[in-house]
Design a protein around this motif. Structure first.
Motif, PDB file in Angstrom:
ATOM      1  N   GLN A 243      72.460  23.609  37.317  1.00  0.00           N
ATOM      2  CA  GLN A 243      72.281  22.196  37.007  1.00  0.00           C
ATOM      3  C   GLN A 243      72.828  21.366  38.159  1.00  0.00           C
ATOM      4  OE1 GLN A 243      70.908  20.761  33.569  1.00  0.00           O
ATOM      5  NE2 GLN A 243      69.945  22.501  34.560  1.00  0.00           N
ATOM      6  N   LEU A 244      72.068  20.386  38.593  1.00  0.00           N
ATOM      7  CA  LEU A 244      72.465  19.555  39.725  1.00  0.00           C
ATOM      8  C   LEU A 244      73.598  18.613  39.309  1.00  0.00           C
ATOM      9  CD1 LEU A 244      69.833  17.872  42.012  1.00  0.00           C
ATOM     10  CD2 LEU A 244      71.934  16.710  41.389  1.00  0.00           C
ATOM     11  N   GLN A 245      74.627  18.525  40.136  1.00  0.00           N
ATOM     12  CA  GLN A 245      75.732  17.603  39.872  1.00  0.00           C
ATOM     13  C   GLN A 245      75.772  16.539  40.967  1.00  0.00           C
ATOM     14  OE1 GLN A 245      78.914  20.671  39.555  1.00  0.00           O
ATOM     15  NE2 GLN A 245      79.569  19.361  37.863  1.00  0.00           N
ATOM     16  N   ASP A 246      75.644  15.287  40.568  1.00  0.00           N
ATOM     17  CA  ASP A 246      75.625  14.179  41.517  1.00  0.00           C
ATOM     18  C   ASP A 246      77.062  13.669  41.695  1.00  0.00           C
ATOM     19  OD1 ASP A 246      74.891  12.076  43.096  1.00  0.00           O
ATOM     20  OD2 ASP A 246      74.153  10.834  41.447  1.00  0.00           O
ATOM     21  N   ILE A 247      77.834  14.386  42.531  1.00  0.00           N
ATOM     22  CA  ILE A 247      79.274  14.103  42.642  1.00  0.00           C
ATOM     23  C   ILE A 247      79.730  14.134  44.107  1.00  0.00           C
ATOM     24  CG2 ILE A 247      79.880  15.076  40.362  1.00  0.00           C
ATOM     25  CD1 ILE A 247      80.642  17.687  41.865  1.00  0.00           C
ATOM     26  N   TYR A 248      80.916  13.586  44.348  1.00  0.00           N
ATOM     27  CA  TYR A 248      81.564  13.773  45.650  1.00  0.00           C
ATOM     28  C   TYR A 248      82.148  15.169  45.693  1.00  0.00           C
ATOM     29  CZ  TYR A 248      81.145   8.834  46.835  1.00  0.00           C
ATOM     30  OH  TYR A 248      80.644   7.599  47.145  1.00  0.00           O
ATOM     31  N   ARG A 249      81.995  15.835  46.842  1.00  0.00           N
ATOM     32  CA  ARG A 249      82.548  17.184  47.001  1.00  0.00           C
ATOM     33  C   ARG A 249      83.508  17.217  48.190  1.00  0.00           C
ATOM     34  NH1 ARG A 249      77.223  18.134  45.282  1.00  0.00           N
ATOM     35  NH2 ARG A 249      77.166  19.508  43.452  1.00  0.00           N
ATOM     36  N   ASP A 250      84.513  18.072  48.093  1.00  0.00           N
ATOM     37  CA  ASP A 250      85.436  18.248  49.218  1.00  0.00           C
ATOM     38  C   ASP A 250      84.694  18.894  50.382  1.00  0.00           C
ATOM     39  OD1 ASP A 250      87.628  17.254  47.845  1.00  0.00           O
ATOM     40  OD2 ASP A 250      88.136  19.228  47.012  1.00  0.00           O
ATOM     41  N   CYS A 251      85.008  18.436  51.584  1.00  0.00           N
ATOM     42  CA  CYS A 251      84.422  19.060  52.778  1.00  0.00           C
ATOM     43  C   CYS A 251      85.471  19.106  53.884  1.00  0.00           C
ATOM     44  CB  CYS A 251      83.190  18.285  53.240  1.00  0.00           C
ATOM     45  SG  CYS A 251      82.482  19.005  54.745  1.00  0.00           S
ATOM     46  N   ASP A 252      85.539  20.216  54.583  1.00  0.00           N
ATOM     47  CA  ASP A 252      86.481  20.387  55.700  1.00  0.00           C
ATOM     48  C   ASP A 252      85.792  20.226  57.051  1.00  0.00           C
ATOM     49  OD1 ASP A 252      88.395  21.041  53.842  1.00  0.00           O
ATOM     50  OD2 ASP A 252      88.073  23.209  54.026  1.00  0.00           O
ATOM     51  N   TYR A 253      84.535  19.819  57.057  1.00  0.00           N
ATOM     52  CA  TYR A 253      83.739  19.898  58.289  1.00  0.00           C
ATOM     53  C   TYR A 253      83.288  18.553  58.837  1.00  0.00           C
ATOM     54  CZ  TYR A 253      83.616  24.813  57.078  1.00  0.00           C
ATOM     55  OH  TYR A 253      83.976  26.096  56.778  1.00  0.00           O
ATOM     56  N   PHE A 254      83.938  17.455  58.397  1.00  0.00           N
ATOM     57  CA  PHE A 254      83.608  16.165  59.024  1.00  0.00           C
ATOM     58  C   PHE A 254      83.935  16.297  60.510  1.00  0.00           C
ATOM     59  CE2 PHE A 254      84.492  11.981  60.655  1.00  0.00           C
ATOM     60  CZ  PHE A 254      83.503  11.206  60.101  1.00  0.00           C
ATOM     61  N   GLY A 255      82.974  16.045  61.340  1.00  0.00           N
ATOM     62  CA  GLY A 255      83.097  16.332  62.790  1.00  0.00           C
ATOM     63  C   GLY A 255      81.995  17.299  63.197  1.00  0.00           C
ATOM     64  N   LEU A 256      81.481  18.036  62.209  1.00  0.00           N
ATOM     65  CA  LEU A 256      80.359  18.949  62.467  1.00  0.00           C
ATOM     66  C   LEU A 256      79.128  18.537  61.656  1.00  0.00           C
ATOM     67  CD1 LEU A 256      82.092  22.464  62.428  1.00  0.00           C
ATOM     68  CD2 LEU A 256      81.273  21.197  64.412  1.00  0.00           C
ATOM     69  N   CYS A 257      79.109  17.279  61.224  1.00  0.00           N
ATOM     70  CA  CYS A 257      77.954  16.808  60.442  1.00  0.00           C
ATOM     71  C   CYS A 257      76.699  16.862  61.311  1.00  0.00           C
ATOM     72  CB  CYS A 257      78.173  15.372  59.973  1.00  0.00           C
ATOM     73  SG  CYS A 257      79.662  15.137  58.995  1.00  0.00           S
ATOM     74  N   ASN A 258      75.550  16.907  60.652  1.00  0.00           N
ATOM     75  CA  ASN A 258      74.282  16.883  61.371  1.00  0.00           C
ATOM     76  C   ASN A 258      73.835  15.419  61.494  1.00  0.00           C
ATOM     77  OD1 ASN A 258      71.241  16.869  61.528  1.00  0.00           O
ATOM     78  ND2 ASN A 258      71.631  19.053  61.723  1.00  0.00           N
ATOM     79  N   PRO A 259      73.356  15.024  62.675  1.00  0.00           N
ATOM     80  CA  PRO A 259      72.934  13.620  62.844  1.00  0.00           C
ATOM     81  C   PRO A 259      71.963  13.148  61.765  1.00  0.00           C
ATOM     82  CG  PRO A 259      72.844  14.770  64.943  1.00  0.00           C
ATOM     83  CD  PRO A 259      73.205  15.801  63.918  1.00  0.00           C
ATOM     84  N   CYS A 260      71.106  14.052  61.279  1.00  0.00           N
ATOM     85  CA  CYS A 260      70.127  13.668  60.240  1.00  0.00           C
ATOM     86  C   CYS A 260      70.815  13.092  58.998  1.00  0.00           C
ATOM     87  CB  CYS A 260      69.321  14.874  59.773  1.00  0.00           C
ATOM     88  SG  CYS A 260      68.209  15.508  60.985  1.00  0.00           S
ATOM     89  N   ASP A 261      71.995  13.600  58.704  1.00  0.00           N
ATOM     90  CA  ASP A 261      72.660  13.202  57.460  1.00  0.00           C
ATOM     91  C   ASP A 261      73.412  11.886  57.579  1.00  0.00           C
ATOM     92  OD1 ASP A 261      71.918  15.417  55.845  1.00  0.00           O
ATOM     93  OD2 ASP A 261      73.348  16.654  56.926  1.00  0.00           O
ATOM     94  N   ILE A 262      73.802  11.536  58.782  1.00  0.00           N
ATOM     95  CA  ILE A 262      74.669  10.362  58.917  1.00  0.00           C
ATOM     96  C   ILE A 262      74.021   9.233  59.696  1.00  0.00           C
ATOM     97  CG2 ILE A 262      76.877  11.575  58.657  1.00  0.00           C
ATOM     98  CD1 ILE A 262      76.875  11.499  61.829  1.00  0.00           C
ATOM     99  N   LYS A 263      72.779   9.436  60.125  1.00  0.00           N
ATOM    100  CA  LYS A 263      72.126   8.340  60.846  1.00  0.00           C
ATOM    101  C   LYS A 263      71.686   7.276  59.845  1.00  0.00           C
ATOM    102  CE  LYS A 263      67.235   9.270  60.907  1.00  0.00           C
ATOM    103  NZ  LYS A 263      66.012   9.132  61.666  1.00  0.00           N
ATOM    104  N   ILE A 264      71.677   6.062  60.309  1.00  0.00           N
ATOM    105  CA  ILE A 264      71.191   4.966  59.468  1.00  0.00           C
ATOM    106  C   ILE A 264      69.675   4.949  59.603  1.00  0.00           C
ATOM    107  CG2 ILE A 264      71.304   2.484  59.027  1.00  0.00           C
ATOM    108  CD1 ILE A 264      74.076   2.495  60.321  1.00  0.00           C
ATOM    109  N   LYS A 265      68.993   5.025  58.478  1.00  0.00           N
ATOM    110  CA  LYS A 265      67.535   5.188  58.530  1.00  0.00           C
ATOM    111  C   LYS A 265      66.863   4.468  57.368  1.00  0.00           C
ATOM    112  CE  LYS A 265      68.028   9.627  56.167  1.00  0.00           C
ATOM    113  NZ  LYS A 265      67.861  11.072  56.253  1.00  0.00           N
ATOM    114  N   THR A 266      65.569   4.635  57.266  1.00  0.00           N
ATOM    115  CA  THR A 266      64.829   4.056  56.147  1.00  0.00           C
ATOM    116  C   THR A 266      64.831   5.043  54.984  1.00  0.00           C
ATOM    117  OG1 THR A 266      62.833   4.923  57.155  1.00  0.00           O
ATOM    118  CG2 THR A 266      63.251   2.597  57.475  1.00  0.00           C
ATOM    119  N   ASN A 267      64.875   4.516  53.777  1.00  0.00           N
ATOM    120  CA  ASN A 267      64.771   5.397  52.616  1.00  0.00           C
ATOM    121  C   ASN A 267      63.304   5.585  52.244  1.00  0.00           C
ATOM    122  OD1 ASN A 267      64.006   3.064  51.366  1.00  0.00           O
ATOM    123  ND2 ASN A 267      65.814   2.895  50.063  1.00  0.00           N
TER     124      ASN A 267
END
Ligand code: SF4
Ligand code: SF4
Length: 281
Positions: A243-267
């Motif tokens: 079941q999909l959970q729409d929640i905040y999750r812990d992550c240790d990898y901020f600094g290795l994010c992919n540009p696709c995920d953090i770029k400002i774009k159109t929805n």
């Protein structure tokens, strides 16, 4: 299998049928060379898994890769996904278009949207441009909703813009995407979280996504960085109880994010200002 209901806040469902590709672009926007997943879902497994998804009229499942047509059951999957789910396809168009036209009903890959349902990624250093245009026109004439997207890579920008003009004259929808990441020392793209991919200073954070990303083995990931790095998945679309959970999750990898995920774009409404993930540092 239990239905998987897509939250209203979600903007994308990415189905990576395979990471295999028949091109070798000098820059590959899918940075998956560090991770090769074990196993692929079969066509039947994909169909059973995807058909549990309950989405909205304006949120298709996007079949992508690698090059999705390299999955041995590509046509079976397209032709057996339930009618309630719209289908988009991202492809490099290296498949045989006559077979595609024979196997696929154009009405199945079409919906009301401000962009084409079949989106061809144009890679000038790898593709025969004339052949791509011929194939696009053939699919267009057969009734498919199809367009071309070219990345404005600094070394290819001139070529992409020139071919865009030619395609427009030929009646083809050709759009461009900004190049993301570093070229030399210059950073390209507009990002919401500075330092998210400096690859040096990793930080802990909480992160919430707006995308359902499913890898070739059916595993579900928090973000593109996790997909391409093969980090621990957060579930499997093939697990009956998932079941999909729409929640905040812990992550240790901020600094290795992919540009696709953090770029400002159109929805999906083509409104500017959206990012795929929301990060709390
Ligand atoms: S076509 Fe796409 S997936 Fe294949 S090598 Fe080029 S950028 Fe990578
Ligand atoms: S912080 Fe970056 S690496 Fe971590 S889940 Fe979010 S997008 Fe992925």
């Amino acid at each position: 299998m239990k239905p998987v209901v897509i939250p209203e806040s979600y903007n994308y469902i990415g189905v990576f049928l395979t990471f295999a590709c028949n091109l070798k672009c000098s820059y590959c926007i899918n940075r998956f060379d560090t991770f090769i997943p074990k196993g692929h879902l079969t066509g039947e497994q994909w169909v059973e898994s995807l058909n549990r998804i309950v989405s909205r009229d304006d949120l298709p499942v996007t079949i992508q890769g690698g090059e999705p047509s390299l999955h041995p059951d590509f046509y079976y999957i397209i032709n057996h996904i339930k009618k309630e789910l719209h289908i988009d396809i991202l492809t490099n168009l290296q498949f045989d278009v006559d077979t595609f036209i024979r196997q696929v009903d154009p009405a199945r890959i079409k919906r009301k949207a401000p962009y084409a349902s079949i989106r061809v990624s144009y890679h000038p250093d790898q593709m025969d441009t004339k052949e791509m245009v011929r194939k696009v026109l053939k699919l267009q004439d057969a009734g498919f909703s199809i367009g071309i997207w070219g990345v404005l890579h600094p070394l290819q920008k001139e070529t992409v813009l020139k071919i865009q003009e030619e395609c427009k004259k030929a009646g083809i929808d050709f759009r461009t995407k900004e190049f993301l990441g570093f070229f030399g020392k210059e950073l390209y793209g507009t990002y919401k979280y500075p330092g998210a991919f400096d690859q040096e200073h990793l930080k802990k954070c909480r992160c919430r996504t707006t995308e359902l990303l499913i890898g070739p083995d059916g595993n579900i990931y928090r973000c593109h960085s996790d997909v391409y790095s093969g980090r621990k998945p957060i579930g499997s679309i093939n697990a009956p109880e998932y079941q999909l959970q729409d929640i905040y999750r812990d992550c240790d990898y901020f600094g290795l994010c992919n540009p696709c995920d953090i770029k400002i774009k159109t929805n999906r409404f083509q409104q500017f200002g959206h990012t795929s993930v929301d990060i709390k540092l």
